[in-house]
Design a protein around this motif. Sequence first.
Motif, PDB file in Angstrom:
ATOM      1  N   LEU A 106       0.880  -1.161   0.000  1.00  0.00           N
ATOM      2  CA  LEU A 106       0.000   0.000   0.000  1.00  0.00           C
ATOM      3  C   LEU A 106       0.918   1.212   0.000  1.00  0.00           C
ATOM      4  O   LEU A 106       1.739   1.363   0.908  1.00  0.00           O
ATOM      5  CB  LEU A 106      -0.888   0.007   1.250  1.00  0.00           C
ATOM      6  N   CYS A 108       1.454   5.385  -0.360  1.00  0.00           N
ATOM      7  CA  CYS A 108       0.815   6.697  -0.262  1.00  0.00           C
ATOM      8  C   CYS A 108       1.318   7.605  -1.380  1.00  0.00           C
ATOM      9  O   CYS A 108       2.525   7.792  -1.547  1.00  0.00           O
ATOM     10  CB  CYS A 108       1.098   7.328   1.093  1.00  0.00           C
ATOM     11  N   LEU A 144      -0.905  -1.123  -4.429  1.00  0.00           N
ATOM     12  CA  LEU A 144      -2.109  -0.303  -4.345  1.00  0.00           C
ATOM     13  C   LEU A 144      -1.687   1.105  -3.972  1.00  0.00           C
ATOM     14  O   LEU A 144      -0.945   1.298  -3.010  1.00  0.00           O
ATOM     15  CB  LEU A 144      -3.066  -0.852  -3.277  1.00  0.00           C
ATOM     16  N   CYS A 148      -2.362   7.445   2.674  1.00  0.00           N
ATOM     17  CA  CYS A 148      -2.301   6.819   3.993  1.00  0.00           C
ATOM     18  C   CYS A 148      -3.244   7.573   4.932  1.00  0.00           C
ATOM     19  O   CYS A 148      -3.719   8.664   4.619  1.00  0.00           O
ATOM     20  CB  CYS A 148      -0.864   6.816   4.522  1.00  0.00           C
TER      21      CYS A 148
END
Length: 153
Positions: A106, A108, A144, A148
Amino acid sequence: MSGHTHTELSGDSLVSEAERVLTNSGEQWTGLRGDTFRALAAYDKPASAYDIADDVGKLRGKRVAANSVYRILDLFVRTNLANRIESANAYLANTHPGCRHDCIFLICDDCGKAIHVDDHRVTDALREAGGRNGFADVRPVVELRGLCQDCAE
């Protein structure tokens, strides 16, 4: 790979384990490789080869070519000491060196922070899709992008 557990390492224990894994793979742990891994491990978000080359150059007191660092980072990725974040053209130290597993990152879009998560439902489904399409030894790497929690507030 379900049920896979590992211990997250940091600091000197992370560097020691990376050295052990690299030498056990038949490669040498040279001074430049050690300095490159230490510089990479100091980052808490993905770092570019140029950033790492600058850091290693400062540490060594002389310029270090980014292409030398790229070669070392490629070796680290091949030996599971680092992960490449494709969408950012950057690298993260693997906090459990030598451990080969599926990666979901993930990332940001604002601060650049990257978090690694394991979700075997997702990666097992991707591995099965690869197998259905004739691919063997599929290793999912998923990125992805978004914001955040800190940046979204």
